[in-house]
Enzyme design. Structure first.
Site, PDB file in Angstrom:
ATOM      1  CD  GLU A 127      36.406  43.010  46.695  1.00 22.55           C
ATOM      2  OE1 GLU A 127      35.411  43.391  46.158  1.00 22.55           O
ATOM      3  OE2 GLU A 127      37.551  43.414  46.727  1.00 22.55           O
ATOM      4  CB  ALA A 268      28.694  50.002  47.017  1.00 29.01           C
ATOM      5  CG  MET A 269      30.404  43.468  46.396  1.00 31.44           C
ATOM      6  SD  MET A 269      32.050  43.658  46.584  1.00 31.44           S
ATOM      7  CE  MET A 269      32.669  42.815  45.041  1.00 31.44           C
ATOM      8  CG  ASN A 271      28.342  41.689  43.928  1.00 32.94           C
ATOM      9  OD1 ASN A 271      29.263  41.031  44.655  1.00 32.94           O
ATOM     10  ND2 ASN A 271      27.399  42.427  44.722  1.00 32.94           N
ATOM     11  CG  HIS A 303      34.361  53.049  43.350  1.00 32.45           C
ATOM     12  ND1 HIS A 303      35.895  53.288  43.522  1.00 32.45           N
ATOM     13  CD2 HIS A 303      34.429  51.838  43.735  1.00 32.45           C
ATOM     14  CE1 HIS A 303      36.393  52.640  43.914  1.00 32.45           C
ATOM     15  NE2 HIS A 303      35.823  51.390  44.127  1.00 32.45           N
ATOM     16  CD  GLU A 304      31.233  49.797  44.426  1.00 31.16           C
ATOM     17  OE1 GLU A 304      31.989  48.934  44.002  1.00 31.16           O
ATOM     18  OE2 GLU A 304      31.618  50.593  45.393  1.00 31.16           O
ATOM     19  CG  HIS A 307      35.096  48.262  40.801  1.00 30.23           C
ATOM     20  ND1 HIS A 307      36.513  48.037  40.718  1.00 30.23           N
ATOM     21  CD2 HIS A 307      34.610  48.605  41.917  1.00 30.23           C
ATOM     22  CE1 HIS A 307      37.102  48.310  41.987  1.00 30.23           C
ATOM     23  NE2 HIS A 307      36.018  48.618  42.893  1.00 30.23           N
TER      24      HIS A 307
END
Ligand code: B3K
Ligand code: ZN
Length: 864
Positions: A127, A268-269, A271, A303-304, A307
């Site tokens: 991203e 963080a991400m 995925n 949060h992640e 998502h």
């Protein structure tokens, strides 16, 4: 003649209005990746289907890629071409299989976008537009594909191979390599693709969803870090249960993995099924992480995880809709964190954060709406406006709808758009439909930038109180004329004599330029409590006196409003002190004493309520910021509070000393917090034993919260114990990069006059490196928000930032661009400082080979 190679190219502007659906869809992708740090070979097989009129070729994005082979339906072709970083392939039919092959070099990837090496492992970040650095693909969020990924790598070096979705198969090869295949059944945009190859250990857990799915959870880190992963694993399980209970959202795969890496451009991400984290948001133990770190870890893990629904199951149609997933997910993580401890303190922290980061954005040259109209580089739009103001928009709609309808509207949104790429408009339409409200004018919040200012004045006359409200939205770059917004304001009146509420709380929707509200039957003089809970992200200007504010600080039944009254009283005093050189401090001293002495209040709340507003926030209230005058006024008030209430601070300091080992519980956290606030005031009072007290705390602490709290006090002082503490800290944590970041950061935030020189020296320290974003931010980022040090009159702070930024831009443009905004605040300062800041911005813009990330931020900062 103009040399076309060196002429500065102004990056192309992308516009929201120019959105067109993709000409080709890619329902399925199969990747075969031979991993190697020096040369990784990526073979991609795309099933593509036509989504536009015949004649449109297939366009695949590629950044820094050269096609080694292109095949269509199994046949090598030569009639492809490269146009503006796109591989263009003419296709005759409506459905084809397109294969490409490229080579990439993870070891040389210093941008940390795409596939890169970190700490000897390989990982990805896609991203927003990193996937195009791995393979040719329509790298836009509205192209959703299912992915099958096969990875091959040297087994000894990379024993663990992870990707999105579920593991399908694995095996060994005769040449010392091994392979693994993963399949993700959920169609997803390319920005959610991830893989990790490394030598990692796993903290495993399980979670059974409410419909009975058993999910295997894994937190993957270096073996030595395993003992620091329990808090993150607990937070993950708590988040999974919370999302089921509060939003009715369940997890949907059999595995959920999180990997921690040291080199990461942000937090963080998310995925799909494989979150990748900056290690600072995973690793914690009492010795190395503060309470603040523990809180942040839980928030980011949540949060992640959240998502998975708000972002992954329902994604964004285009990047202009970024707040659709980010604002909503921040709102969701805020609700989660509020439920883990004190909701009042959480709201105070969130509003403080909004004022520290988003309000300055909204009033500066980089101001943009929550749904921007254009950008040059999307990475520059991961801002506090998109995230935090975006969350406030969701909160306002939740306030307008009420909890039951808000939940129904969220259900409708998730059901209607599951598996698709949606827009902010889609979300608002669901709120309208399930909430049975008209949000036509509310939508202005998505398109108008700027923080509204609301003036409130209350007149009391013979049993009737009249509240006059008026709003003004200031002009922002590109938006000179603003329309009035819809502002949900929670308000209540209190009787000045009795201290009792005069009627229930009301929700007023101010949607015109001005409005009067009449309250009848008001016998005693009323005091106004407004924007309770910070129900609208606005600035309130009221005619309340210092006595009224002190009254509210004592009697208001809304904890946020109570805090706010205290802050306003402090702010008024500090602004007067800054402008006039002196101000009476008595009202603040009395209000602080009153708050400290109130046994009905939660100590965690008291600790926040007695803290003075930051130097930057005081600066934000002034026409022209005088950093030295702000610092002096604040120190004078801190000193007076320290001396006038000396006995109370000592008492708090002594009675909150912990006798038990470190515990991360709300009560123990509150005790540490209020004790550290007390230590700060003892030091501010000038007490002769303050440094010794801080040093004793520093030495005896069994946890990082107390140790860093004491170090912070020592580092802004001039005792001999300062250097001693810094050396002890450094030696104790040499080799622990997350703690060394704190060592750099604490010094960069020091209020001493030698901070600019100290920071310049620290940039030459052997442990300093621009290659690691956490380290760069811990020194440069922290220094740039230290108002007094950064804005030192000779401009050395500005020059330092510009030098570092130019150097960092060559390695990592995204992280460099994020450090730029403090230089764009030149309009807020006197002409001499403004000229120095502008000169540095000009120097940056004129630097050959500048990235479009930094170019956009710097050029807009000069104009706006
Ligand atoms: N979605 C990512 C942020 C990606 C930033 C790209 N420049 C993390 C998050 O907000 O959860
Ligand atoms: Zn997010």
């Amino acid at each position: 003649m103009l040399d076309v190679l060196t002429a500065p190219a102004v990056p192309a502007v992308k516009r929201r209005e120019a959105y067109l659906p993709p000409a080709w869809l890619v329902p399925e992708v199969a990747l075969d990746i031979a991993l190697d740090p020096a040369t990784t070979r990526v073979h991609a097989r795309l099933n593509v289907t036509r989504n536009a009129a015949p004649g449109e070729p297939l366009r695949l994005d590629g950044d820094g890629l050269t096609p080694l082979a292109v095949r269509v339906d199994g046949v090598a072709i030569n009639d492809w071409r490269i146009e503006h970083d796109q591989l263009v392939i003419p296709l005759a039919g409506d459905a084809h299989v397109v294969e490409t092959e490229v080579e990439i070099a993870p070891d040389r990837n210093t941008q940390l976008m795409g596939l890169y090496s970190s700490g000897g492992n390989l990982c990805t970040q896609c991203e927003a537009e990193g996937f195009r650095r791995i393979t040719f693909f329509p790298d836009r969020p509205d192209v959703l594909a299912t992915y099958r990924v096969r990875m091959t790598a040297e087994k000894a070096r990379y024993p663990v191979l992870l990707a999105n979705g579920d593991p399908i198969a694995q095996g060994d090869n005769a040449d010392g390599t091994h392979w693994a295949e993963w399949h993700d059944p959920f169609p997803k945009p390319s920005y959610l693709f991830a893989l990790v190859a490394g030598d990692l250990a796993c903290n495993r857990g399980t979670y059974v969803t409410r419909s009975g799915r058993e999910v295997e959870l894994g937190i993957w880190v270096r073996e030595a870090d395993l003992p620091k992963t329990d808090h993150a694993l607990d937070a993950l399980k708590t988040s999974m249960a919370w999302d089921e209970r509060v939003y009715g959202r369940e997890y949907d795969l059999d595995v959920f993995n999180i990997v921690a890496v040291d080199d990461f451009n942000f937090g963080a991400m998310e995925n799909k099924g494989l979150n990748i984290f900056n290690s600072r948001y995973i690793l914690a133990d009492a010795d190395t992480a503060t309470d603040y770190d523990y809180d942040a870890i839980a928030t980011v893990v949540a949060h992640e995880y959240f998502h998975n629904w708000s972002g992954n199951r329902v994604t964004c149609r285009d990047w202009f809709q970024l707040s659709l997933k980010e604002g909503f997910t921040v709102f969701r993580d805020q609700g989660f964190s509020a439920d883990q401890g004190s909701a009042a303190v959480k709201r105070i922290e969130d509003v403080r954060g909004l004022r520290a980061s988003q309000f300055p954005e909204d009033s500066g040259p980089l101001a943009h709406p929550v749904r921007p109209e254009s950008y040059q580089e999307i990475a520059n739009f991961y801002t506090s406006t998109i995230y935090n103001k975006g969350a406030e928009l969701i909160r306002m709609m939740a306030t307008i709808l009420g909890p039951v309808k808000f939940r129904a509207a969220c259900d409708l949104y998730f059901d209607r758009f599951d598996g698709t790429a949606a827009t902010c408009e889609d979300f608002v339409a669901c709120m309208e439909e399930a909430g049975d409200v008209d949000l036509a004018r509310f939508r202005l919040w998505y398109s108008q930038a700027g923080t509204p200012r609301v003036s409130a004045s209350l007149v009391h006359d013979g049993g009737r109180a009249t509240l006059r409200l008026a709003q003004h939205v200031p002009p922002t770059p590109g938006q000179s004329d603003k329309q009035p917004m819809v502002l949900p304001l929670r308000l209540r009146l209190f009787g000045a004599e009795t201290g009792e509420p005069l009627g229930p709380e009301q929700l007023v929707l101010l949607d015109g330029t001005s409005e009067s509200i009449v309250f009848d039957g008001i016998a005693e003089r009323p005091v106004l409590s407004i924007n309770r809970g910070f129900s609208a992200p606005v600035t309130i200007e009221s005619d309340r006196t210092a006595a009224d504010l002190a009254f509210l600080a004592r009697h208001d039944d809304d904890p946020f409003a109570r805090y706010e009254a205290m802050q306003q009283l402090m702010l008024d005093t500090l602004v007067a002190g800054t402008l006039e050189g002196r101000a009476s401090h008595q009202a603040v001293i009395d209000a602080v004493a009153d708050t400290l002495d109130n046994p009905a209040l939660d100590p965690a709340f008291i600790a926040e309520a007695v803290l003075l507003p930051s130097e930057s926030f005081i600066g934000d209230q002034l026409m022209t910021v005088d950093p030295e005058a702000v610092y002096r006024a604040r120190e004078a008030l801190r000193g007076d509070l320290g001396r006038a209430l000396a006995e109370r601070w000592r008492y708090i300091y002594e009675t909150n000393a912990s006798t038990a080992p470190y515990e991360y519980t709300p009560a123990a956290k509150a005790a540490r917090r209020i004790r550290s606030v007390a230590l700060g005031y003892i030091a501010a009072s000038g007490a002769s034993d303050a440094a010794a007290l801080a040093f004793r705390q520093f030495e005896r602490a069994d946890n990082m919260t107390d140790r860093q709290g004491a170090l912070t006090v020592l580092v802004s002082g001039d005792s001999d114990l300062r250097e001693a503490a810094l050396d002890i800290f450094y030696n104790r944590y040499a080799g622990n990069s997350l703690v060394l970041d704190k060592w750099f950061q604490t010094q960069a935030l020091s209020s001493r006059t030698d901070t600019p020189a100290a920071v310049a020296a620290l940039a030459e320290h052997p442990d300093f490196t621009l290659a690691n974003p956490n380290r760069a931010r811990s020194l440069i980022g922290a220094f740039a928000v230290n108002q007094r040090a950064f804005n030192v009159a000779d401009g050395t702070g500005y020059r330092f930032l510009a030098d570092q930024l130019i150097a960092l831009d060559r390695l990592n443009p995204q992280t460099a661009a994020k450090l730029l905004p403090p230089l764009g605040r030149w309009r807020r300062f006197d002409p001499a400082r403004a000229a120095l800041m502008r000169a540095e911005l000009e120097r940056i813009v004129g630097t050959p080979g500048l990235s479009k990330d930094v170019f956009e931020q710097a050029s807009k900062s000069l104009e706006g």
